[in-house]
Motif scaffolding. Structure first.
Motif, mmCIF file in Angstrom:
data_model
loop_
_atom_site.group_PDB
_atom_site.id
_atom_site.type_symbol
_atom_site.label_atom_id
_atom_site.label_comp_id
_atom_site.label_asym_id
_atom_site.label_seq_id
_atom_site.Cartn_x
_atom_site.Cartn_y
_atom_site.Cartn_z
ATOM 1 N N ASP A 88 0.807 -1.218 0.000
ATOM 2 C CA ASP A 88 0.000 0.000 0.000
ATOM 3 C C ASP A 88 0.848 1.281 0.000
ATOM 4 O OD1 ASP A 88 -2.309 -1.530 0.060
ATOM 5 O OD2 ASP A 88 -2.444 -1.495 2.244
ATOM 6 N N SER A 89 2.154 1.140 -0.083
ATOM 7 C CA SER A 89 3.054 2.304 -0.046
ATOM 8 C C SER A 89 3.000 3.062 -1.376
ATOM 9 C CB SER A 89 4.489 1.849 0.241
ATOM 10 O OG SER A 89 5.080 1.316 -0.928
ATOM 11 N N PRO A 90 3.566 4.272 -1.409
ATOM 12 C CA PRO A 90 3.565 5.053 -2.650
ATOM 13 C C PRO A 90 4.604 4.589 -3.681
ATOM 14 C CG PRO A 90 4.618 6.290 -0.908
ATOM 15 C CD PRO A 90 4.071 5.050 -0.273
ATOM 16 N N LEU A 91 5.349 3.539 -3.380
ATOM 17 C CA LEU A 91 6.298 2.991 -4.345
ATOM 18 C C LEU A 91 5.517 2.249 -5.425
ATOM 19 C CD1 LEU A 91 9.387 2.776 -4.769
ATOM 20 C CD2 LEU A 91 9.286 0.590 -3.525
ATOM 21 N N ALA A 92 5.802 2.531 -6.682
ATOM 22 C CA ALA A 92 5.069 1.921 -7.800
ATOM 23 C C ALA A 92 5.112 0.401 -7.715
ATOM 24 C CB ALA A 92 5.656 2.390 -9.126
ATOM 25 N N ALA A 93 3.989 -0.232 -8.037
ATOM 26 C CA ALA A 93 3.876 -1.691 -7.972
ATOM 27 C C ALA A 93 4.937 -2.376 -8.827
ATOM 28 C CB ALA A 93 2.476 -2.126 -8.394
ATOM 29 N N ALA A 94 5.182 -1.858 -10.020
ATOM 30 C CA ALA A 94 6.187 -2.471 -10.893
ATOM 31 C C ALA A 94 7.563 -2.424 -10.239
ATOM 32 C CB ALA A 94 6.221 -1.780 -12.250
ATOM 33 N N THR A 95 7.906 -1.296 -9.655
ATOM 34 C CA THR A 95 9.200 -1.155 -8.984
ATOM 35 C C THR A 95 9.288 -2.110 -7.806
ATOM 36 O OG1 THR A 95 9.343 1.157 -9.659
ATOM 37 C CG2 THR A 95 10.762 0.470 -7.836
ATOM 38 N N ALA A 106 3.614 -10.741 -13.006
ATOM 39 C CA ALA A 106 2.893 -11.118 -14.231
ATOM 40 C C ALA A 106 1.394 -10.874 -14.067
ATOM 41 C CB ALA A 106 3.168 -12.577 -14.583
ATOM 42 N N ALA A 107 0.853 -11.213 -12.912
ATOM 43 C CA ALA A 107 -0.578 -11.003 -12.661
ATOM 44 C C ALA A 107 -0.929 -9.521 -12.658
ATOM 45 C CB ALA A 107 -0.983 -11.642 -11.331
ATOM 46 N N ALA A 108 0.041 -8.691 -12.286
ATOM 47 C CA ALA A 108 -0.182 -7.240 -12.274
ATOM 48 C C ALA A 108 0.056 -6.623 -13.655
ATOM 49 C CB ALA A 108 0.732 -6.588 -11.240
ATOM 50 N N GLY A 109 0.389 -7.461 -14.644
ATOM 51 C CA GLY A 109 0.545 -6.975 -16.011
ATOM 52 C C GLY A 109 1.977 -6.732 -16.444
ATOM 53 N N GLU A 110 2.931 -7.137 -15.625
ATOM 54 C CA GLU A 110 4.342 -6.929 -15.991
ATOM 55 C C GLU A 110 4.690 -7.781 -17.212
ATOM 56 O OE1 GLU A 110 7.302 -5.194 -16.505
ATOM 57 O OE2 GLU A 110 6.893 -4.693 -14.421
ATOM 58 N N ASP A 111 5.502 -7.204 -18.079
ATOM 59 C CA ASP A 111 5.934 -7.845 -19.320
ATOM 60 C C ASP A 111 6.955 -8.949 -19.030
ATOM 61 O OD1 ASP A 111 8.242 -7.459 -21.686
ATOM 62 O OD2 ASP A 111 6.167 -7.516 -22.389
ATOM 63 N N SER A 112 6.814 -10.102 -19.693
ATOM 64 C CA SER A 112 7.723 -11.225 -19.458
ATOM 65 C C SER A 112 9.162 -10.898 -19.858
ATOM 66 C CB SER A 112 7.239 -12.476 -20.185
ATOM 67 O OG SER A 112 7.251 -12.266 -21.582
ATOM 68 N N VAL A 113 9.352 -10.056 -20.847
ATOM 69 C CA VAL A 113 10.708 -9.682 -21.254
ATOM 70 C C VAL A 113 11.410 -8.977 -20.094
ATOM 71 C CG1 VAL A 113 12.074 -8.233 -22.812
ATOM 72 C CG2 VAL A 113 10.160 -9.577 -23.704
ATOM 73 N N ARG A 114 10.715 -8.045 -19.462
ATOM 74 C CA ARG A 114 11.313 -7.320 -18.327
ATOM 75 C C ARG A 114 11.603 -8.271 -17.172
ATOM 76 N NH1 ARG A 114 10.457 -1.850 -17.110
ATOM 77 N NH2 ARG A 114 9.102 -2.365 -15.358
ATOM 78 N N LEU A 115 10.686 -9.174 -16.889
ATOM 79 C CA LEU A 115 10.910 -10.127 -15.806
ATOM 80 C C LEU A 115 12.120 -11.005 -16.096
ATOM 81 C CD1 LEU A 115 7.265 -11.210 -14.943
ATOM 82 C CD2 LEU A 115 8.771 -9.696 -13.645
ATOM 83 N N ASN A 116 12.254 -11.426 -17.329
ATOM 84 C CA ASN A 116 13.383 -12.281 -17.703
ATOM 85 C C ASN A 116 14.712 -11.539 -17.677
ATOM 86 O OD1 ASN A 116 11.787 -14.564 -18.072
ATOM 87 N ND2 ASN A 116 11.348 -14.033 -20.187
ATOM 88 N N LEU A 117 14.671 -10.218 -17.769
ATOM 89 C CA LEU A 117 15.905 -9.430 -17.811
ATOM 90 C C LEU A 117 16.305 -8.806 -16.475
ATOM 91 C CD1 LEU A 117 15.545 -7.723 -21.303
ATOM 92 C CD2 LEU A 117 17.216 -9.464 -20.617
ATOM 93 N N THR A 126 13.272 1.741 -16.711
ATOM 94 C CA THR A 126 13.381 3.190 -16.595
ATOM 95 C C THR A 126 14.584 3.539 -15.726
ATOM 96 O OG1 THR A 126 12.050 3.363 -14.575
ATOM 97 C CG2 THR A 126 10.847 3.388 -16.692
ATOM 98 N N GLU A 127 14.975 4.803 -15.751
ATOM 99 C CA GLU A 127 16.079 5.247 -14.900
ATOM 100 C C GLU A 127 15.725 5.073 -13.423
ATOM 101 O OE1 GLU A 127 19.280 6.016 -15.652
ATOM 102 O OE2 GLU A 127 18.655 5.306 -17.628
ATOM 103 N N ALA A 128 14.469 5.325 -13.072
ATOM 104 C CA ALA A 128 14.036 5.148 -11.682
ATOM 105 C C ALA A 128 14.120 3.676 -11.277
ATOM 106 C CB ALA A 128 12.611 5.668 -11.499
ATOM 107 N N GLU A 129 13.676 2.777 -12.146
ATOM 108 C CA GLU A 129 13.760 1.342 -11.838
ATOM 109 C C GLU A 129 15.211 0.900 -11.709
ATOM 110 O OE1 GLU A 129 9.617 -0.038 -14.039
ATOM 111 O OE2 GLU A 129 11.490 0.012 -15.189
ATOM 112 N N ARG A 130 16.063 1.415 -12.572
ATOM 113 C CA ARG A 130 17.485 1.068 -12.518
ATOM 114 C C ARG A 130 18.100 1.545 -11.188
ATOM 115 N NH1 ARG A 130 19.312 -0.527 -17.285
ATOM 116 N NH2 ARG A 130 21.439 0.233 -17.089
ATOM 117 N N ALA A 131 17.725 2.739 -10.753
ATOM 118 C CA ALA A 131 18.220 3.260 -9.477
ATOM 119 C C ALA A 131 17.737 2.391 -8.320
ATOM 120 C CB ALA A 131 17.774 4.710 -9.296
#
Length: 157
Positions: free
Chosen positions: A29-36, A62-73, A84-89
């Motif tokens: 429930d935090s303000p951190l993006a679900a994908a991050t 995956a259930a939240a809609g994350e792309d399999s390519v990103r998950l695999n990488l 993204t730069e934010a995700e990389r950080a």
């Protein structure tokens, strides 16, 4: 092979895990993006070699809609162009926060500054707590040799 411990069978573990799971829900429930959140959880799980957490966070993402390519990488995020730069950080902070013994000083000022460029104080707090939370969860699973593969998205949330 069976797990060494059934964390849901005894009163001590049940009580402690109740609080741990509550902390996990708070992070969700935090303000951190679900994908991050899921990418960081997955990366910490990979570093620590926790099959249970890798299974869980791959399926949750995956259930939240994350792309399999990103998950695999995620394991090779430095060479991947899909984050993204934010995700990389966030991934860099998660790695240094997880590899504390290897980092000889923990999270560097440079890594912290990169994360602080993309996240406000509340998000940074959530990110730090998430890294610590995931390191706790992975160790609980690894020490007790918990088995992976049958997790269903949403099972613990």
């Amino acid at each position: 092979m069976d797990a060494r411990l059934n964390y849901f069978a005894g009163p001590t573990a049940a009580k402690a895990l109740k609080h741990l799971m509550s902390a996990g829900r708070t992070l969700k429930d935090s303000p951190l993006a679900a994908a991050t959140r899921e990418l960081v959880a997955l990366r910490v799980s990979q570093i620590n070699g926790c099959a249970v957490c890798i299974d869980m966070h791959t399926k949750e993402a995956a259930a939240a809609g994350e792309d399999s390519v990103r998950l695999n990488l995620v394991a090779a995020w430095r060479e991947a162009t899909v984050f993204t730069e934010a995700e990389r950080a966030a991934l860099e902070l998660a790695e240094q926060g997880t590899r504390v013994a290897d980092a000889a000083g923990g999270v560097s000022d440079e890594v912290w500054a990169r994360a602080a460029k993309h996240f406000d104080e509340e998000q940074l707090t959530a990110l730090v707590v998430l890294v610590c939370f995931m390191n706790t969860a992975t160790r609980l699973n690894i020490i007790a040799k918990q088995r992976a593969g049958d997790y269903e998205a949403g099972q613990f949330h």
